[in-house]
Write a protein that holds these residues in place. Structure first.
Motif, PDB file in Angstrom:
ATOM      1  N   ARG A  14       0.829  -1.212   0.000  1.00 44.06           N
ATOM      2  CA  ARG A  14       0.000   0.000   0.000  1.00 44.06           C
ATOM      3  C   ARG A  14       0.862   1.261   0.000  1.00 44.06           C
ATOM      4  O   ARG A  14       0.630   2.188  -0.776  1.00 44.06           O
ATOM      5  N   GLU A  15       1.856   1.302   0.884  1.00 42.76           N
ATOM      6  CA  GLU A  15       2.708   2.481   0.973  1.00 42.76           C
ATOM      7  C   GLU A  15       3.540   2.663  -0.294  1.00 42.76           C
ATOM      8  O   GLU A  15       3.720   3.789  -0.761  1.00 42.76           O
ATOM      9  N   THR A  16       4.032   1.578  -0.862  1.00 40.63           N
ATOM     10  CA  THR A  16       4.806   1.660  -2.101  1.00 40.63           C
ATOM     11  C   THR A  16       3.945   2.213  -3.228  1.00 40.63           C
ATOM     12  O   THR A  16       4.378   3.076  -3.996  1.00 40.63           O
ATOM     13  N   PHE A  17       2.705   1.731  -3.331  1.00 41.34           N
ATOM     14  CA  PHE A  17       1.767   2.234  -4.338  1.00 41.34           C
ATOM     15  C   PHE A  17       1.536   3.734  -4.135  1.00 41.34           C
ATOM     16  O   PHE A  17       1.618   4.514  -5.091  1.00 41.34           O
ATOM     17  N   ALA A  18       1.270   4.128  -2.892  1.00 41.45           N
ATOM     18  CA  ALA A  18       0.993   5.537  -2.604  1.00 41.45           C
ATOM     19  C   ALA A  18       2.186   6.423  -2.952  1.00 41.45           C
ATOM     20  O   ALA A  18       2.037   7.447  -3.632  1.00 41.45           O
ATOM     21  N   ILE A  19       3.371   6.028  -2.522  1.00 40.71           N
ATOM     22  CA  ILE A  19       4.578   6.821  -2.790  1.00 40.71           C
ATOM     23  C   ILE A  19       4.826   6.944  -4.290  1.00 40.71           C
ATOM     24  O   ILE A  19       5.125   8.017  -4.801  1.00 40.71           O
ATOM     25  N   SER A  20       4.734   5.832  -5.011  1.00 36.85           N
ATOM     26  CA  SER A  20       5.052   5.879  -6.444  1.00 36.85           C
ATOM     27  C   SER A  20       4.104   6.797  -7.200  1.00 36.85           C
ATOM     28  O   SER A  20       4.513   7.455  -8.151  1.00 36.85           O
ATOM     29  N   HIS A  21       2.864   6.879  -6.768  1.00 36.04           N
ATOM     30  CA  HIS A  21       1.918   7.755  -7.451  1.00 36.04           C
ATOM     31  C   HIS A  21       2.026   9.202  -6.980  1.00 36.04           C
ATOM     32  O   HIS A  21       1.956  10.128  -7.788  1.00 36.04           O
ATOM     33  N   LEU A  22       2.190   9.410  -5.691  1.00 34.41           N
ATOM     34  CA  LEU A  22       2.295  10.773  -5.172  1.00 34.41           C
ATOM     35  C   LEU A  22       3.590  11.454  -5.605  1.00 34.41           C
ATOM     36  O   LEU A  22       3.594  12.622  -5.970  1.00 34.41           O
ATOM     37  N   ALA A  23       4.699  10.720  -5.568  1.00 36.52           N
ATOM     38  CA  ALA A  23       6.010  11.310  -5.880  1.00 36.52           C
ATOM     39  C   ALA A  23       6.155  11.665  -7.350  1.00 36.52           C
ATOM     40  O   ALA A  23       7.062  12.417  -7.713  1.00 36.52           O
ATOM     41  N   PHE A  24       5.268  11.167  -8.194  1.00 36.07           N
ATOM     42  CA  PHE A  24       5.335  11.460  -9.627  1.00 36.07           C
ATOM     43  C   PHE A  24       5.173  12.955  -9.894  1.00 36.07           C
ATOM     44  O   PHE A  24       5.852  13.509 -10.756  1.00 36.07           O
ATOM     45  N   THR A  25       4.284  13.627  -9.148  1.00 34.10           N
ATOM     46  CA  THR A  25       4.025  15.048  -9.395  1.00 34.10           C
ATOM     47  C   THR A  25       4.078  15.914  -8.134  1.00 34.10           C
ATOM     48  O   THR A  25       3.802  17.097  -8.203  1.00 34.10           O
ATOM     49  N   HIS A  26       4.401  15.313  -6.985  1.00 40.41           N
ATOM     50  CA  HIS A  26       4.411  16.053  -5.726  1.00 40.41           C
ATOM     51  C   HIS A  26       5.673  15.744  -4.934  1.00 40.41           C
ATOM     52  O   HIS A  26       6.306  14.716  -5.138  1.00 40.41           O
ATOM     53  N   SER A  27       6.003  16.622  -4.000  1.00 39.85           N
ATOM     54  CA  SER A  27       7.104  16.316  -3.086  1.00 39.85           C
ATOM     55  C   SER A  27       6.515  15.529  -1.916  1.00 39.85           C
ATOM     56  O   SER A  27       5.478  15.897  -1.368  1.00 39.85           O
ATOM     57  N   VAL A  28       7.172  14.441  -1.571  1.00 34.10           N
ATOM     58  CA  VAL A  28       6.692  13.577  -0.495  1.00 34.10           C
ATOM     59  C   VAL A  28       7.802  13.441   0.535  1.00 34.10           C
ATOM     60  O   VAL A  28       8.927  13.102   0.198  1.00 34.10           O
ATOM     61  N   GLU A  29       7.454  13.716   1.780  1.00 36.19           N
ATOM     62  CA  GLU A  29       8.389  13.587   2.885  1.00 36.19           C
ATOM     63  C   GLU A  29       7.913  12.478   3.815  1.00 36.19           C
ATOM     64  O   GLU A  29       6.732  12.131   3.838  1.00 36.19           O
ATOM     65  N   TYR A  30       8.815  11.961   4.582  1.00 32.03           N
ATOM     66  CA  TYR A  30       8.499  10.958   5.588  1.00 32.03           C
ATOM     67  C   TYR A  30       7.783  11.648   6.740  1.00 32.03           C
ATOM     68  O   TYR A  30       8.290  12.612   7.299  1.00 32.03           O
ATOM     69  N   GLY A  31       6.599  11.182   7.090  1.00 34.88           N
ATOM     70  CA  GLY A  31       5.837  11.763   8.201  1.00 34.88           C
ATOM     71  C   GLY A  31       6.274  11.194   9.526  1.00 34.88           C
ATOM     72  O   GLY A  31       5.560  10.409  10.122  1.00 34.88           O
ATOM     73  N   LYS A  32       7.427  11.582   9.962  1.00 43.58           N
ATOM     74  CA  LYS A  32       8.044  10.990  11.152  1.00 43.58           C
ATOM     75  C   LYS A  32       7.187  11.177  12.408  1.00 43.58           C
ATOM     76  O   LYS A  32       7.083  10.285  13.226  1.00 43.58           O
ATOM     77  N   GLN A  33       6.563  12.311  12.553  1.00 44.15           N
ATOM     78  CA  GLN A  33       5.786  12.603  13.764  1.00 44.15           C
ATOM     79  C   GLN A  33       4.371  12.029  13.678  1.00 44.15           C
ATOM     80  O   GLN A  33       3.955  11.275  14.539  1.00 44.15           O
ATOM     81  N   LYS A  34       3.642  12.399  12.646  1.00 40.01           N
ATOM     82  CA  LYS A  34       2.249  11.969  12.476  1.00 40.01           C
ATOM     83  C   LYS A  34       2.044  11.501  11.054  1.00 40.01           C
ATOM     84  O   LYS A  34       2.500  12.132  10.114  1.00 40.01           O
ATOM     85  N   GLY A  35       1.341  10.409  10.875  1.00 40.64           N
ATOM     86  CA  GLY A  35       1.044   9.911   9.544  1.00 40.64           C
ATOM     87  C   GLY A  35       2.248   9.259   8.892  1.00 40.64           C
ATOM     88  O   GLY A  35       3.356   9.263   9.426  1.00 40.64           O
ATOM     89  N   ASP A  36       1.998   8.684   7.721  1.00 40.04           N
ATOM     90  CA  ASP A  36       3.061   8.015   6.976  1.00 40.04           C
ATOM     91  C   ASP A  36       3.869   9.000   6.133  1.00 40.04           C
ATOM     92  O   ASP A  36       5.088   8.884   6.046  1.00 40.04           O
ATOM     93  N   PHE A  37       3.175   9.964   5.506  1.00 42.76           N
ATOM     94  CA  PHE A  37       3.826  10.887   4.580  1.00 42.76           C
ATOM     95  C   PHE A  37       3.273  12.297   4.760  1.00 42.76           C
ATOM     96  O   PHE A  37       2.151  12.487   5.213  1.00 42.76           O
ATOM     97  N   VAL A  38       4.089  13.262   4.337  1.00 41.39           N
ATOM     98  CA  VAL A  38       3.636  14.647   4.226  1.00 41.39           C
ATOM     99  C   VAL A  38       3.834  15.025   2.766  1.00 41.39           C
ATOM    100  O   VAL A  38       4.929  14.905   2.221  1.00 41.39           O
ATOM    101  N   VAL A  39       2.759  15.452   2.128  1.00 38.75           N
ATOM    102  CA  VAL A  39       2.778  15.769   0.701  1.00 38.75           C
ATOM    103  C   VAL A  39       2.787  17.280   0.520  1.00 38.75           C
ATOM    104  O   VAL A  39       1.959  17.993   1.101  1.00 38.75           O
ATOM    105  N   ASP A  40       3.741  17.751  -0.281  1.00 42.58           N
ATOM    106  CA  ASP A  40       3.903  19.170  -0.582  1.00 42.58           C
ATOM    107  C   ASP A  40       4.029  20.027   0.685  1.00 42.58           C
ATOM    108  O   ASP A  40       3.646  21.197   0.688  1.00 42.58           O
ATOM    109  N   GLY A  41       4.534  19.440   1.751  1.00 47.56           N
ATOM    110  CA  GLY A  41       4.713  20.159   3.007  1.00 47.56           C
ATOM    111  C   GLY A  41       3.424  20.579   3.669  1.00 47.56           C
ATOM    112  O   GLY A  41       3.433  21.335   4.639  1.00 47.56           O
ATOM    113  N   LYS A  42       2.283  20.089   3.182  1.00 46.33           N
ATOM    114  CA  LYS A  42       0.995  20.570   3.674  1.00 46.33           C
ATOM    115  C   LYS A  42       0.042  19.463   4.105  1.00 46.33           C
ATOM    116  O   LYS A  42      -0.655  19.602   5.103  1.00 46.33           O
ATOM    117  N   TYR A  43      -0.016  18.373   3.375  1.00 46.24           N
ATOM    118  CA  TYR A  43      -1.001  17.328   3.620  1.00 46.24           C
ATOM    119  C   TYR A  43      -0.373  16.117   4.306  1.00 46.24           C
ATOM    120  O   TYR A  43       0.603  15.562   3.798  1.00 46.24           O
TER     121      TYR A  43
END
Length: 149
Positions: free
Chosen positions: A76-105
Protein backbone atom coordinates in the motif's frame (compact mmCIF):
# COMPACT_ATOMS: atom_id res chain seq x y z
CA UNK A 1 9.76 -5.81 5.15
CA UNK A 2 10.79 -4.01 1.96
CA UNK A 3 10.80 -0.44 3.17
CA UNK A 4 12.67 0.47 6.27
CA UNK A 5 14.16 3.21 8.32
CA UNK A 6 17.69 3.63 7.13
CA UNK A 7 20.84 2.92 9.15
CA UNK A 8 23.64 4.06 6.83
CA UNK A 9 26.37 3.12 9.29
CA UNK A 10 25.08 -0.44 9.49
CA UNK A 11 24.78 -0.64 5.71
CA UNK A 12 28.35 0.60 5.46
CA UNK A 13 29.68 -2.04 7.84
CA UNK A 14 27.71 -4.88 6.23
CA UNK A 15 28.71 -3.92 2.69
CA UNK A 16 32.29 -2.93 3.43
CA UNK A 17 31.72 0.41 1.67
CA UNK A 18 32.28 3.88 3.05
CA UNK A 19 29.25 5.81 4.30
CA UNK A 20 29.67 8.44 1.56
CA UNK A 21 29.71 5.70 -1.11
CA UNK A 22 26.46 4.21 0.23
CA UNK A 23 24.78 7.63 0.08
CA UNK A 24 26.07 8.18 -3.46
CA UNK A 25 24.75 4.78 -4.59
CA UNK A 26 21.36 5.48 -3.02
CA UNK A 27 21.19 8.78 -4.89
CA UNK A 28 22.03 6.98 -8.15
CA UNK A 29 19.26 4.43 -7.50
CA UNK A 30 16.84 7.27 -6.83
CA UNK A 31 17.90 9.19 -9.95
CA UNK A 32 17.40 6.03 -12.00
CA UNK A 33 13.85 5.74 -10.55
CA UNK A 34 14.58 2.38 -8.94
CA UNK A 35 13.91 3.56 -5.38
CA UNK A 36 12.14 6.42 -3.64
CA UNK A 37 14.11 8.03 -0.84
CA UNK A 38 12.05 9.76 1.83
CA UNK A 39 13.40 12.46 4.09
CA UNK A 40 11.61 13.83 7.14
CA UNK A 41 12.26 17.44 6.11
CA UNK A 42 13.31 18.57 2.63
CA UNK A 43 14.60 21.89 3.93
CA UNK A 44 16.73 20.39 6.68
CA UNK A 45 20.49 19.92 6.39
CA UNK A 46 19.87 16.31 7.50
CA UNK A 47 18.77 15.55 3.94
CA UNK A 48 22.38 15.76 2.90
CA UNK A 49 23.24 13.13 5.51
CA UNK A 50 20.82 10.27 4.86
CA UNK A 51 17.27 9.40 3.82
CA UNK A 52 14.85 8.39 6.59
CA UNK A 53 13.17 5.64 4.57
CA UNK A 54 13.72 3.78 1.31
CA UNK A 55 10.97 2.34 -0.87
CA UNK A 56 11.28 0.29 -4.04
CA UNK A 57 9.92 2.56 -6.81
CA UNK A 58 6.74 0.64 -7.63
CA UNK A 59 4.72 -2.41 -6.64
CA UNK A 60 5.56 -4.35 -9.82
CA UNK A 61 9.28 -4.02 -9.14
CA UNK A 62 8.71 -4.84 -5.48
CA UNK A 63 6.92 -8.08 -6.34
CA UNK A 64 9.53 -9.02 -8.95
CA UNK A 65 12.43 -8.54 -6.52
CA UNK A 66 10.81 -9.96 -3.38
CA UNK A 67 12.38 -13.07 -1.92
CA UNK A 68 9.88 -13.26 0.96
CA UNK A 69 6.14 -12.58 1.21
CA UNK A 70 5.43 -8.85 1.04
CA UNK A 71 3.43 -7.24 3.82
CA UNK A 72 0.17 -5.67 2.68
CA UNK A 73 1.11 -2.37 4.34
CA UNK A 74 4.35 -2.24 2.37
CA UNK A 75 2.46 -2.75 -0.90
CA UNK A 76 0.00 0.00 0.00
CA UNK A 77 2.71 2.48 0.97
CA UNK A 78 4.81 1.66 -2.10
CA UNK A 79 1.77 2.23 -4.34
CA UNK A 80 0.99 5.54 -2.60
CA UNK A 81 4.58 6.82 -2.79
CA UNK A 82 5.05 5.88 -6.44
CA UNK A 83 1.92 7.75 -7.45
CA UNK A 84 2.30 10.77 -5.17
CA UNK A 85 6.01 11.31 -5.88
CA UNK A 86 5.34 11.46 -9.63
CA UNK A 87 4.02 15.05 -9.39
CA UNK A 88 4.41 16.05 -5.73
CA UNK A 89 7.10 16.32 -3.09
CA UNK A 90 6.69 13.58 -0.49
CA UNK A 91 8.39 13.59 2.88
CA UNK A 92 8.50 10.96 5.59
CA UNK A 93 5.84 11.76 8.20
CA UNK A 94 8.04 10.99 11.15
CA UNK A 95 5.79 12.60 13.76
CA UNK A 96 2.25 11.97 12.48
CA UNK A 97 1.04 9.91 9.54
CA UNK A 98 3.06 8.01 6.98
CA UNK A 99 3.83 10.89 4.58
CA UNK A 100 3.64 14.65 4.23
CA UNK A 101 2.78 15.77 0.70
CA UNK A 102 3.90 19.17 -0.58
CA UNK A 103 4.71 20.16 3.01
CA UNK A 104 1.00 20.57 3.67
CA UNK A 105 -1.00 17.33 3.62
CA UNK A 106 -0.47 14.54 6.14
CA UNK A 107 -1.27 11.11 4.73
CA UNK A 108 -1.82 7.85 6.59
CA UNK A 109 -2.08 4.70 4.46
CA UNK A 110 -3.99 1.62 5.55
CA UNK A 111 -6.82 -0.80 5.02
CA UNK A 112 -10.56 -0.39 5.26
CA UNK A 113 -10.48 -0.46 9.07
CA UNK A 114 -7.82 2.25 9.41
CA UNK A 115 -8.88 4.84 11.99
CA UNK A 116 -7.92 8.50 12.37
CA UNK A 117 -6.09 7.82 15.65
CA UNK A 118 -2.60 8.45 14.18
CA UNK A 119 -3.63 11.73 12.53
CA UNK A 120 -6.04 13.06 15.17
CA UNK A 121 -5.85 16.85 15.57
CA UNK A 122 -3.55 17.19 12.54
CA UNK A 123 -4.77 19.79 10.02
CA UNK A 124 -5.07 18.71 6.37
CA UNK A 125 -4.75 15.03 7.31
CA UNK A 126 -6.19 12.22 5.23
CA UNK A 127 -6.32 8.45 5.24
CA UNK A 128 -5.73 6.60 1.98
CA UNK A 129 -7.57 3.34 2.59
CA UNK A 130 -7.45 0.15 0.58
CA UNK A 131 -10.65 -1.89 0.12
CA UNK A 132 -13.06 1.07 0.08
CA UNK A 133 -14.88 2.32 -3.00
CA UNK A 134 -15.96 5.84 -2.03
CA UNK A 135 -14.56 8.66 0.12
CA UNK A 136 -15.97 9.00 3.63
CA UNK A 137 -14.97 12.26 5.31
CA UNK A 138 -11.18 12.46 5.27
CA UNK A 139 -10.86 8.77 4.34
CA UNK A 140 -10.14 8.43 0.62
CA UNK A 141 -9.87 5.24 -1.44
CA UNK A 142 -6.25 4.33 -2.19
CA UNK A 143 -7.10 3.58 -5.83
CA UNK A 144 -7.88 7.26 -6.42
CA UNK A 145 -4.11 7.91 -6.63
CA UNK A 146 -4.16 6.16 -10.00
CA UNK A 147 -5.64 9.37 -11.43
CA UNK A 148 -2.46 11.29 -10.65
CA UNK A 149 -0.66 9.81 -13.66
Amino acid sequence: MYNYEVDISRMSVQSGLQRKTILTYLKYLSDAKLVNLLYSDYLNVKKMQKPDKIYIENTNMLKALATHPIKEGTLRETFAISHLAFTHSVEYGKQKGDFVVDGKYTIEVGGQGKTTKQIANVPNAYILADDIEFPIGNKLPLWILGFLY
